[in-house]
Design an enzyme around this catalytic site. Structure first.
Site, mmCIF file in Angstrom:
data_model
loop_
_atom_site.group_PDB
_atom_site.id
_atom_site.type_symbol
_atom_site.label_atom_id
_atom_site.label_comp_id
_atom_site.label_asym_id
_atom_site.label_seq_id
_atom_site.Cartn_x
_atom_site.Cartn_y
_atom_site.Cartn_z
ATOM 1 N N GLY A 9 0.831 -1.202 0.000
ATOM 2 C CA GLY A 9 0.000 0.000 0.000
ATOM 3 C C GLY A 9 0.863 1.248 0.000
ATOM 4 N N TYR A 144 -15.548 -4.044 6.756
ATOM 5 C CA TYR A 144 -14.152 -3.593 6.917
ATOM 6 C C TYR A 144 -13.688 -3.843 8.352
ATOM 7 C CZ TYR A 144 -10.563 0.187 7.220
ATOM 8 O OH TYR A 144 -9.432 0.944 7.427
ATOM 9 N N VAL A 174 -7.250 9.556 9.112
ATOM 10 C CA VAL A 174 -6.016 10.134 8.582
ATOM 11 C C VAL A 174 -6.350 11.075 7.420
ATOM 12 C CG1 VAL A 174 -3.673 9.589 7.775
ATOM 13 C CG2 VAL A 174 -4.999 7.860 9.024
ATOM 14 N N HIS A 187 -12.874 9.703 2.382
ATOM 15 C CA HIS A 187 -13.124 10.092 3.771
ATOM 16 C C HIS A 187 -13.538 11.562 3.793
ATOM 17 C CE1 HIS A 187 -10.463 6.540 4.420
ATOM 18 N NE2 HIS A 187 -11.382 6.305 5.317
ATOM 19 N N ASP A 278 -27.105 9.976 7.601
ATOM 20 C CA ASP A 278 -25.797 10.169 6.948
ATOM 21 C C ASP A 278 -24.727 10.622 7.928
ATOM 22 O OD1 ASP A 278 -27.080 11.362 3.732
ATOM 23 O OD2 ASP A 278 -26.740 9.338 4.551
HETATM 24 P P1 NAP Z 1 -5.276 4.392 0.198
HETATM 25 O O1 NAP Z 1 -4.800 5.796 0.046
HETATM 26 O O2 NAP Z 1 -6.573 3.986 -0.371
HETATM 27 O O3 NAP Z 1 -4.123 3.422 -0.384
HETATM 28 C C1 NAP Z 1 -4.367 2.045 -0.425
HETATM 29 C C2 NAP Z 1 -3.092 1.376 -0.864
HETATM 30 O O4 NAP Z 1 -3.322 -0.031 -0.884
HETATM 31 C C3 NAP Z 1 -2.650 1.806 -2.265
HETATM 32 O O5 NAP Z 1 -1.252 1.817 -2.346
HETATM 33 C C4 NAP Z 1 -3.233 0.675 -3.118
HETATM 34 O O6 NAP Z 1 -2.530 0.460 -4.324
HETATM 35 C C5 NAP Z 1 -3.044 -0.507 -2.196
HETATM 36 N N1 NAP Z 1 -3.956 -1.591 -2.538
HETATM 37 C C6 NAP Z 1 -5.306 -1.553 -2.554
HETATM 38 N N2 NAP Z 1 -5.786 -2.754 -2.933
HETATM 39 C C7 NAP Z 1 -4.702 -3.556 -3.168
HETATM 40 C C8 NAP Z 1 -4.540 -4.898 -3.597
HETATM 41 N N3 NAP Z 1 -5.591 -5.666 -3.884
HETATM 42 N N4 NAP Z 1 -3.285 -5.381 -3.739
HETATM 43 C C9 NAP Z 1 -2.219 -4.592 -3.461
HETATM 44 N N5 NAP Z 1 -2.292 -3.314 -3.039
HETATM 45 C C10 NAP Z 1 -3.539 -2.810 -2.902
HETATM 46 O O7 NAP Z 1 -5.311 3.968 1.737
HETATM 47 P P2 NAP Z 1 -4.666 4.677 3.021
HETATM 48 O O8 NAP Z 1 -5.621 5.705 3.517
HETATM 49 O O9 NAP Z 1 -3.251 5.039 2.709
HETATM 50 O O10 NAP Z 1 -4.699 3.462 4.073
HETATM 51 C C11 NAP Z 1 -3.539 2.752 4.358
HETATM 52 C C12 NAP Z 1 -3.848 1.854 5.547
HETATM 53 O O11 NAP Z 1 -4.240 2.657 6.659
HETATM 54 C C13 NAP Z 1 -4.997 0.892 5.294
HETATM 55 O O12 NAP Z 1 -4.686 -0.383 5.836
HETATM 56 C C14 NAP Z 1 -6.164 1.512 6.039
HETATM 57 O O13 NAP Z 1 -7.082 0.528 6.464
HETATM 58 C C15 NAP Z 1 -5.470 2.163 7.199
HETATM 59 N N6 NAP Z 1 -6.216 3.284 7.788
HETATM 60 C C16 NAP Z 1 -6.543 4.365 7.011
HETATM 61 C C17 NAP Z 1 -7.263 5.427 7.597
HETATM 62 C C18 NAP Z 1 -7.667 6.661 6.802
HETATM 63 O O14 NAP Z 1 -8.387 7.524 7.363
HETATM 64 N N7 NAP Z 1 -7.226 6.834 5.565
HETATM 65 C C19 NAP Z 1 -7.632 5.366 8.941
HETATM 66 C C20 NAP Z 1 -7.254 4.254 9.692
HETATM 67 C C21 NAP Z 1 -6.556 3.212 9.096
HETATM 68 P P3 NAP Z 1 -2.894 1.310 -5.658
HETATM 69 O O15 NAP Z 1 -2.252 2.650 -5.464
HETATM 70 O O16 NAP Z 1 -2.300 0.513 -6.775
HETATM 71 O O17 NAP Z 1 -4.400 1.385 -5.708
HETATM 72 O O1 GFB Z 2 -14.266 9.941 7.035
HETATM 73 P P1 GFB Z 2 -15.680 9.467 7.070
HETATM 74 O O2 GFB Z 2 -16.345 9.217 5.758
HETATM 75 O O3 GFB Z 2 -15.806 8.103 7.846
HETATM 76 O O4 GFB Z 2 -16.508 10.553 7.922
HETATM 77 P P2 GFB Z 2 -16.015 7.726 9.380
HETATM 78 C C1 GFB Z 2 -17.908 10.482 7.928
HETATM 79 C C2 GFB Z 2 -18.462 11.662 8.716
HETATM 80 O O5 GFB Z 2 -18.257 12.880 7.963
HETATM 81 C C3 GFB Z 2 -19.951 11.500 8.881
HETATM 82 C C4 GFB Z 2 -19.518 13.410 7.569
HETATM 83 O O6 GFB Z 2 -20.364 12.156 10.053
HETATM 84 C C5 GFB Z 2 -20.480 12.230 7.642
HETATM 85 O O7 GFB Z 2 -21.812 12.713 7.831
HETATM 86 N N1 GFB Z 2 -19.472 13.954 6.208
HETATM 87 C C6 GFB Z 2 -19.990 15.146 5.826
HETATM 88 C C7 GFB Z 2 -18.932 13.350 5.137
HETATM 89 N N2 GFB Z 2 -19.831 15.321 4.508
HETATM 90 C C8 GFB Z 2 -19.156 14.216 4.055
HETATM 91 C C9 GFB Z 2 -18.697 13.827 2.760
HETATM 92 O O8 GFB Z 2 -18.885 14.512 1.757
HETATM 93 N N3 GFB Z 2 -18.031 12.642 2.681
HETATM 94 C C10 GFB Z 2 -17.817 11.847 3.770
HETATM 95 N N4 GFB Z 2 -17.123 10.704 3.630
HETATM 96 N N5 GFB Z 2 -18.260 12.171 5.026
HETATM 97 C C11 GFB Z 2 -14.689 5.700 8.506
HETATM 98 C C12 GFB Z 2 -14.899 4.233 8.236
HETATM 99 O O9 GFB Z 2 -15.733 6.157 9.323
HETATM 100 O O10 GFB Z 2 -13.493 5.914 9.221
HETATM 101 C C13 GFB Z 2 -13.753 3.680 7.445
HETATM 102 O O11 GFB Z 2 -16.113 4.044 7.529
HETATM 103 C C14 GFB Z 2 -12.416 4.166 7.942
HETATM 104 O O12 GFB Z 2 -13.824 2.283 7.486
HETATM 105 C C15 GFB Z 2 -12.403 5.604 8.408
HETATM 106 O O13 GFB Z 2 -11.953 3.356 8.965
HETATM 107 C C16 GFB Z 2 -11.143 5.927 9.166
HETATM 108 O O14 GFB Z 2 -15.015 8.379 10.233
HETATM 109 O O15 GFB Z 2 -17.439 7.899 9.714
#
Ligand code: NAP
Ligand code: GFB
Length: 323
Positions: A9, A144, A174, A187, A278
């Site tokens: 990733g 998830y 993040v 997100h 939502d």
């Molecule tokens: P991201 O921006 O969506 O990046 C996902 C990465 O995983 C990309 O490099 C993607 O490759 C790769 N990937 C997806 N499907 C794959 C597959 N089938 N085989 C190989 N590689 C694959 O995600 P991120 O936000 O950086 O998240 C990274 C980690 O942090 C994840 O494990 C996620 O669950 C965790 N995390 C994220 C958040 C958040 O708010 N973003 C919060 C908590 C935990 P490509 O570039 O080729 O698509």
């Molecule tokens: O980051 P988010 O989509 O995920 O945030 P969660 C959702 C919150 O933001 C809700 C508000 O309260 C939504 O009502 N929101 C307002 C919006 N406008 C928007 C919009 O345009 N897009 C989005 N996405 N939200 C996620 C998990 O929960 O947290 C994932 O579903 C992941 O699995 C992530 O782990 C870290 O924080 O609710």
């Protein structure tokens, strides 16, 4: 020490942040790349990790001594709500292949990722590491959530049967450069940055989902990157560690939207759709007490500054960003 660190990733939000830190930290920084280290940032084009054969080929090609395992199917509330079986299966396949291949290849250490959204929805706050399995997660992302929870179960099982040094991180929400800014599936922060950009450009309303009341903690990707590098080097316990800002730094979606309006210099205000369904999870306050006891002097980037850096990156890279 010679080491080959494979970041699965590696082309995503968090992977790119680790690459930025490794390449830009001054030599005397505890987060700088060390002599003898080779860092590999893999994408799905290097190997689709849902396929065990491709996973083994990737490991055989690079022979990693350490793995920071970030690869996952990732999305915000609305992406998760629509595709619970896909989020469950894809992430279970990826995680099972990476951990089993690391065992076979005798990888010295693997850090995998959970998320604070996998905690039980109804439980005494704050969320702490030992509460991960004490009840069902929020319905919006149970696919998830269960896939991610299994990583903790797998880590314990591989340690007991094979003595593997597998551990995990539990990041909170993040954001940062190289995020996914897709309007429907991203997100909240990247989605709202993109929405505000289009509202300003087209003179259309800046629409925010829900009523703005939910609370979240947000960590800047480049701070999280430093914490992953710390965990790689200093933390060898199988138990997960929450990587987050303090629970005192919870912020409402309303305040997030208004800060985005300010940073993007958008003249009109945010308009809330006010559909309660939502809102998703009301809050998920996670304690970073365990982390702060282990890495006392760590300073998080202030939210407004991190948001400004993210907006600047987005505006400078709009044509190539994931939108
Ligand atoms: P991201 O921006 O969506 O990046 C996902 C990465 O995983 C990309 O490099 C993607 O490759 C790769 N990937 C997806 N499907 C794959 C597959 N089938 N085989 C190989 N590689 C694959 O995600 P991120 O936000 O950086 O998240 C990274 C980690 O942090 C994840 O494990 C996620 O669950 C965790 N995390 C994220 C958040 C958040 O708010 N973003 C919060 C908590 C935990 P490509 O570039 O080729 O698509
Ligand atoms: O980051 P988010 O989509 O995920 O945030 P969660 C959702 C919150 O933001 C809700 C508000 O309260 C939504 O009502 N929101 C307002 C919006 N406008 C928007 C919009 O345009 N897009 C989005 N996405 N939200 C996620 C998990 O929960 O947290 C994932 O579903 C992941 O699995 C992530 O782990 C870290 O924080 O609710």
């Amino acid at each position: 020490m010679s080491a080959v660190i494979l970041v699965t990733g590696g082309t995503g939000l968090v992977g790119k942040a680790i690459e930025h830190v490794i390449e830009s930290e001054p030599q005397d920084s505890p987060f700088a790349k060390r002599p003898g280290e080779k860092w590999i940032f893999a994408s799905s084009r290097d190997a689709d990790l849902r396929d065990p054969k491709r996973t083994l080929e990737l490991f055989e090609k690079y022979q990693p001594t350490h793995v920071i395992h970030l690869a996952a199917l990732v999305g915000g509330l609305f992406a998760n709500r629509e595709r619970k079986a896909t989020f469950l299966r894809d992430n279970m396949l990826i995680n099972d292949n990476v951990l089993n291949t690391a065992r076979i290849q005798k990888t010295r250490k693997v850090i995998s990722c959970l998320s604070t959204c996998v905690f039980p929805d109804k439980i005494d706050y704050p969320l702490t590491e030992e509460k991960v399995h004490l009840g069902p997660p929020h319905d919006s992302n149970f696919g998830y959530a269960y896939a991610k929870r299994m990583v903790d179960v797998q880590n314990h099982a591989y340690k007991e049967e094979f003595g593997c040094n597998f551990t995990s991180a539990i990041p909170t929400n993040v954001f940062g450069p190289h995020d996914n800014f897709d309007l429907k599936h991203a997100h909240v922060i990247p989605a709202l940055i993109h929405k505000c950009y289009l509202a300003k450009k087209n003179g259309t309303p800046f629409k925010v989902m829900g009523d703005g009341s939910p609370l979240r903690q947000f960590i800047y990707s480049r701070d999280l990157a430093k914490l992953f590098i710390w965990q790689l080097r200093e933390y060898d316990d199988v138990e997960p560690v929450i990587l987050s800002v303090s629970e005192d730094d919870e912020i409402s979606i309303r305040d997030v939207a208004n800060t985005i309006v300010k940073v993007m210099k958008y003249d009109a205000g945010a308009q809330f759709e006010n559909e309660p369904n939502d809102n998703g999870q009301d809050r998920k306050p996670a304690s970073n007490a365990k982390l702060m006891k282990l890495i006392r002097e760590f300073k998080f980037t202030p939210f407004d500054a991190a948001l400004q850096e993210t907006v600047t990156w987005f505006l400078d890279n709009y044509d190539n960003a994931r939108t």
